[in-house]
Motif scaffolding. Structure first.
Motif, PDB file in Angstrom:
ATOM      1  N   GLU A   1      -4.175  28.023  13.174  1.00  0.00           N
ATOM      2  CA  GLU A   1      -4.447  29.417  12.802  1.00  0.00           C
ATOM      3  C   GLU A   1      -5.176  30.156  13.925  1.00  0.00           C
ATOM      4  OE1 GLU A   1      -6.628  29.209   9.210  1.00  0.00           O
ATOM      5  OE2 GLU A   1      -4.897  28.691   7.951  1.00  0.00           O
ATOM      6  N   MET A   2      -6.143  29.486  14.548  1.00  0.00           N
ATOM      7  CA  MET A   2      -6.856  30.110  15.660  1.00  0.00           C
ATOM      8  C   MET A   2      -5.933  30.338  16.842  1.00  0.00           C
ATOM      9  SD  MET A   2      -9.948  30.749  14.751  1.00  0.00           S
ATOM     10  CE  MET A   2     -10.678  31.023  16.362  1.00  0.00           C
TER      11      MET A   2
ATOM     12  N   ASP B   1      -2.672  30.829  16.675  1.00  0.00           N
ATOM     13  CA  ASP B   1      -1.795  31.949  16.336  1.00  0.00           C
ATOM     14  C   ASP B   1      -2.547  33.277  16.464  1.00  0.00           C
ATOM     15  OD1 ASP B   1       0.167  30.121  15.809  1.00  0.00           O
ATOM     16  OD2 ASP B   1      -0.164  30.103  13.636  1.00  0.00           O
ATOM     17  N   THR B   2      -3.815  33.280  16.045  1.00  0.00           N
ATOM     18  CA  THR B   2      -4.614  34.504  16.174  1.00  0.00           C
ATOM     19  C   THR B   2      -4.815  34.874  17.639  1.00  0.00           C
ATOM     20  OG1 THR B   2      -5.756  33.989  14.105  1.00  0.00           O
ATOM     21  CG2 THR B   2      -6.809  35.583  15.579  1.00  0.00           C
ATOM     22  N   ASN B   3      -5.098  33.865  18.476  1.00  0.00           N
ATOM     23  CA  ASN B   3      -5.280  34.132  19.911  1.00  0.00           C
ATOM     24  C   ASN B   3      -3.989  34.646  20.551  1.00  0.00           C
ATOM     25  OD1 ASN B   3      -7.945  33.314  19.826  1.00  0.00           O
ATOM     26  ND2 ASN B   3      -7.473  31.200  20.343  1.00  0.00           N
TER      27      ASN B   3
ATOM     28  N   SER C   1      -1.529  36.189  19.019  1.00  0.00           N
ATOM     29  CA  SER C   1      -1.294  37.540  18.518  1.00  0.00           C
ATOM     30  C   SER C   1      -2.197  38.553  19.216  1.00  0.00           C
ATOM     31  CB  SER C   1      -1.521  37.580  17.008  1.00  0.00           C
ATOM     32  OG  SER C   1      -1.393  38.896  16.507  1.00  0.00           O
ATOM     33  N   THR C   2      -3.459  38.170  19.425  1.00  0.00           N
ATOM     34  CA  THR C   2      -4.390  39.070  20.119  1.00  0.00           C
ATOM     35  C   THR C   2      -3.965  39.284  21.560  1.00  0.00           C
ATOM     36  OG1 THR C   2      -6.181  38.293  18.691  1.00  0.00           O
ATOM     37  CG2 THR C   2      -6.802  39.436  20.712  1.00  0.00           C
TER      38      THR C   2
END
Length: 222
Positions: A177-178, A180-182, A184-185
């Motif tokens: 999840e982290m 994917d968040t990174n 995406s960011t």
């Protein structure tokens, strides 16, 4: 027939030694004790996974030299404020609940002074809170299923290994999840940078043409 080398465990003994070593490393959890001043509130927080059995036992000692006895209100809540356990003017007690989701749980002890008294000395609070494998009563399981001591330890090790695997799976999920968040960011930052560059290039081009028309209108350039 070759004999095993001295000082080395046999092949059949290696798993058993590994299990015993794991038992020694894990060990039982120790209770937590702290001083609770008068008219004060102390809380302990812990993150616990979902579908996990949580059990606990607490004892509140009377202040030294006091004849009124302990006067504390224990309360256990989750991050949403739902009360999972609460009791007033408790001296000792037990609690048990099963978590519905991964959350931060808070165990609070609030001291209550009797009306018309002065400052009460600090009270000693002992809290023994267990969850997961530690919270299971393997003695009762052994009686119900008629298990031998070695089978009980193997059951405990099986539950412990399953708990460790679940912890690693949860950590892997959080890492994904982290990531994917990174990603995406990073993608949003890249698009925003490209958009900003395009805006700057467009603004600079417009400024050049505007100044060129302005200087031509003033007949400063041909």
């Amino acid at each position: 027939m070759p004999r095993p080398l001295p000082g080395r465990p046999r092949l059949g003994q290696a798993p058993l030694l590994a299990l015993l070593l794991l038992l020694l490393v894990v060990g039982p959890a120790r209770p937590i004790s702290f001083q609770l001043p008068g008219k004060a509130r102390k809380c302990l927080r812990e993150e616990i996974h979902r579908d996990t059995l949580v059990t606990g036992e607490y004892e509140i000692g009377a202040p030294p030299g006091s004849s009124t006895g302990p006067a504390a209100n224990p309360k256990i809540t989750d991050s949403a404020g739902h009360i999972l356990y609460a009791k007033e003017d408790a001296t000792k007690g037990k609690f048990a609940f099963t978590t519905e989701d991964y959350d931060m749980f808070e165990a609070c002890f609030e001291s209550k002074l009797p009306v018309g008294t002065g400052r009460m000395p600090d009270q000693l609070v002992i809290l023994d809170m267990k969850h997961g494998v530690e919270a299971k009563n393997y003695e009762e399981i052994a009686k119900v299923e008629k298990l031998k001591p070695l089978e009980v330890e193997l059951r405990r090790l099986e539950d412990l290994s399953e708990s460790i695997v679940n912890d690693f799976a949860y950590m892997k999920k959080r890492e994904e999840e982290m990531r994917d968040t990174n990603e995406s960011t990073n993608t949003r930052v890249l698009y925003f940078s490209i958009f900003s560059m395009c805006c700057l290039i467009g603004l600079a081009t417009w400024q050049v043409f505007y100044l060129r028309r302005f200087f031509k209108a003033k007949k400063l350039i041909e």
